[in-house]
Design a protein around this motif. Structure first.
Motif, mmCIF file in Angstrom:
data_model
loop_
_atom_site.group_PDB
_atom_site.id
_atom_site.type_symbol
_atom_site.label_atom_id
_atom_site.label_comp_id
_atom_site.label_asym_id
_atom_site.label_seq_id
_atom_site.Cartn_x
_atom_site.Cartn_y
_atom_site.Cartn_z
ATOM 1 N N GLN A 173 43.359 30.637 49.807
ATOM 2 C CA GLN A 173 43.354 31.945 50.643
ATOM 3 C C GLN A 173 42.033 33.562 49.228
ATOM 4 O O GLN A 173 42.234 32.542 48.565
ATOM 5 C CB GLN A 173 44.670 32.814 50.929
ATOM 6 C CG GLN A 173 45.637 31.760 51.426
ATOM 7 C CD GLN A 173 45.813 31.668 52.968
ATOM 8 O OE1 GLN A 173 44.936 32.708 53.269
ATOM 9 N NE2 GLN A 173 45.486 30.365 53.178
ATOM 10 N N THR A 174 42.022 33.682 50.074
ATOM 11 C CA THR A 174 41.149 35.164 48.718
ATOM 12 C C THR A 174 41.998 35.561 48.357
ATOM 13 O O THR A 174 43.536 35.676 48.395
ATOM 14 C CB THR A 174 40.296 35.893 50.241
ATOM 15 O OG1 THR A 174 39.818 35.793 50.894
ATOM 16 C CG2 THR A 174 40.159 36.876 49.657
ATOM 17 N N ALA A 175 41.971 35.290 46.932
ATOM 18 C CA ALA A 175 42.407 36.252 45.672
ATOM 19 C C ALA A 175 41.367 35.883 44.576
ATOM 20 O O ALA A 175 40.694 35.628 44.376
ATOM 21 C CB ALA A 175 43.483 34.494 45.321
ATOM 22 N N ARG A 176 42.358 36.463 43.340
ATOM 23 C CA ARG A 176 41.310 36.147 42.581
ATOM 24 C C ARG A 176 42.080 35.514 41.223
ATOM 25 O O ARG A 176 43.131 34.766 41.082
ATOM 26 C CB ARG A 176 42.066 37.978 41.727
ATOM 27 C CG ARG A 176 41.564 38.212 40.133
ATOM 28 C CD ARG A 176 41.709 39.369 39.240
ATOM 29 N NE ARG A 176 40.923 40.227 39.756
ATOM 30 C CZ ARG A 176 39.444 40.491 39.347
ATOM 31 N NH1 ARG A 176 38.948 39.282 38.804
ATOM 32 N NH2 ARG A 176 39.332 41.549 40.671
ATOM 33 N N MET A 177 40.494 34.391 41.185
ATOM 34 C CA MET A 177 40.919 33.547 40.394
ATOM 35 C C MET A 177 40.429 33.501 38.865
ATOM 36 O O MET A 177 39.313 34.046 38.699
ATOM 37 C CB MET A 177 39.877 32.380 41.209
ATOM 38 C CG MET A 177 40.221 31.761 42.518
ATOM 39 S SD MET A 177 39.344 31.175 42.989
ATOM 40 C CE MET A 177 38.914 29.971 41.382
ATOM 41 N N THR A 178 41.804 33.809 37.671
ATOM 42 C CA THR A 178 40.951 33.854 36.099
ATOM 43 C C THR A 178 41.275 31.928 36.322
ATOM 44 O O THR A 178 42.404 31.746 36.178
ATOM 45 C CB THR A 178 41.822 34.891 35.418
ATOM 46 O OG1 THR A 178 42.594 35.862 36.733
ATOM 47 C CG2 THR A 178 41.336 35.120 34.248
ATOM 48 N N VAL A 179 40.453 31.751 35.362
ATOM 49 C CA VAL A 179 39.466 30.838 34.065
ATOM 50 C C VAL A 179 39.393 30.475 33.209
ATOM 51 O O VAL A 179 39.362 31.140 32.164
ATOM 52 C CB VAL A 179 39.042 29.667 34.959
ATOM 53 C CG1 VAL A 179 39.184 28.382 34.250
ATOM 54 C CG2 VAL A 179 39.300 29.330 36.379
ATOM 55 N N ASN A 180 40.764 30.398 31.942
ATOM 56 C CA ASN A 180 40.976 30.902 30.780
ATOM 57 C C ASN A 180 40.784 29.444 30.271
ATOM 58 O O ASN A 180 41.395 28.275 30.194
ATOM 59 C CB ASN A 180 41.166 31.376 29.663
ATOM 60 C CG ASN A 180 41.134 32.768 30.614
ATOM 61 O OD1 ASN A 180 40.641 33.370 30.345
ATOM 62 N ND2 ASN A 180 42.651 33.191 30.781
ATOM 63 N N LEU A 181 39.306 28.974 29.109
ATOM 64 C CA LEU A 181 39.190 27.302 28.488
ATOM 65 C C LEU A 181 40.640 27.909 27.552
ATOM 66 O O LEU A 181 39.612 28.650 26.328
ATOM 67 C CB LEU A 181 37.910 27.618 28.366
ATOM 68 C CG LEU A 181 37.506 25.399 27.061
ATOM 69 C CD1 LEU A 181 38.393 24.232 28.420
ATOM 70 C CD2 LEU A 181 36.607 25.804 26.925
ATOM 71 N N VAL A 182 40.824 26.528 27.085
ATOM 72 C CA VAL A 182 42.147 26.990 25.663
ATOM 73 C C VAL A 182 41.325 25.530 24.915
ATOM 74 O O VAL A 182 41.760 25.894 23.939
ATOM 75 C CB VAL A 182 43.150 27.140 26.045
ATOM 76 C CG1 VAL A 182 43.835 27.959 26.679
ATOM 77 C CG2 VAL A 182 43.524 25.763 27.240
ATOM 78 N N GLY A 183 40.919 24.374 25.385
ATOM 79 C CA GLY A 183 40.588 23.179 25.137
ATOM 80 C C GLY A 183 39.861 22.256 25.402
ATOM 81 O O GLY A 183 39.742 22.529 27.047
ATOM 82 N N TYR A 184 39.189 21.015 24.774
ATOM 83 C CA TYR A 184 38.344 20.178 25.326
ATOM 84 C C TYR A 184 38.858 19.107 24.714
ATOM 85 O O TYR A 184 39.233 19.198 23.457
ATOM 86 C CB TYR A 184 37.215 21.047 25.131
ATOM 87 C CG TYR A 184 36.541 21.032 23.430
ATOM 88 C CD1 TYR A 184 35.866 19.933 23.075
ATOM 89 C CD2 TYR A 184 37.082 22.759 23.722
ATOM 90 C CE1 TYR A 184 35.825 20.527 21.890
ATOM 91 C CE2 TYR A 184 36.587 22.982 22.314
ATOM 92 C CZ TYR A 184 35.436 21.747 21.640
ATOM 93 O OH TYR A 184 35.006 22.537 20.312
#
Length: 122
Positions: A107-118
């Protein structure tokens, strides 16, 4: 589902704070490839990303998909959401050899992605 758990591996923080990889409104069904960035802005050579994903501003229920870009999109969403209710989830996702992960929302939406580790595998 295209999400791996890595036993006996250390997950390193990406920096002293999270690294914002994406924060924008995405159209229903659109696919977005983002480059995973580590401390100091370097492109990732790691194989696993640990990130928080948040969906907000959606007017209908749906799902948020996250996967390794060189693989098919999974049929099961990493996060499901209701209309008008922001949702956040911690995910572990493999990174493609090109250093990218792919995202999509039903659905149309605001997507936020934050890298916290790897993590590196092998």
């Amino acid at each position: 589902m295209n999400i791996w758990c890595v036993p006996n591996r250390t997950v390193r923080p990406s920096s002293t704070s999270t690294v914002n990889l994406l924060n924008s409104v995405r159209a229903k069904g659109s696919q977005t490839a983002i480059t995973v960035v580590r401390r100091g802005g370097a492109t990732s050579v790691s194989q696993i990303a640990v990130a928080t994903v948040t969906v907000s501003g959606q007017t209908a229920a749906g799902a948020f998909f996250v996967w390794q870009c060189n693989s098919p999109r999974p049929t099961l969403g990493a996060l499901t959401y209701a209309a008008n209710t922001p949702e956040t989830e911690l995910i572990v996702v493999p990174i493609s050899p090109a250093g990218t992960i792919c995202l999509s929302t039903s659905q149309t939406a605001r997507m936020t992605v934050n890298l916290v580790g790897y993590a590196d595998v092998g």
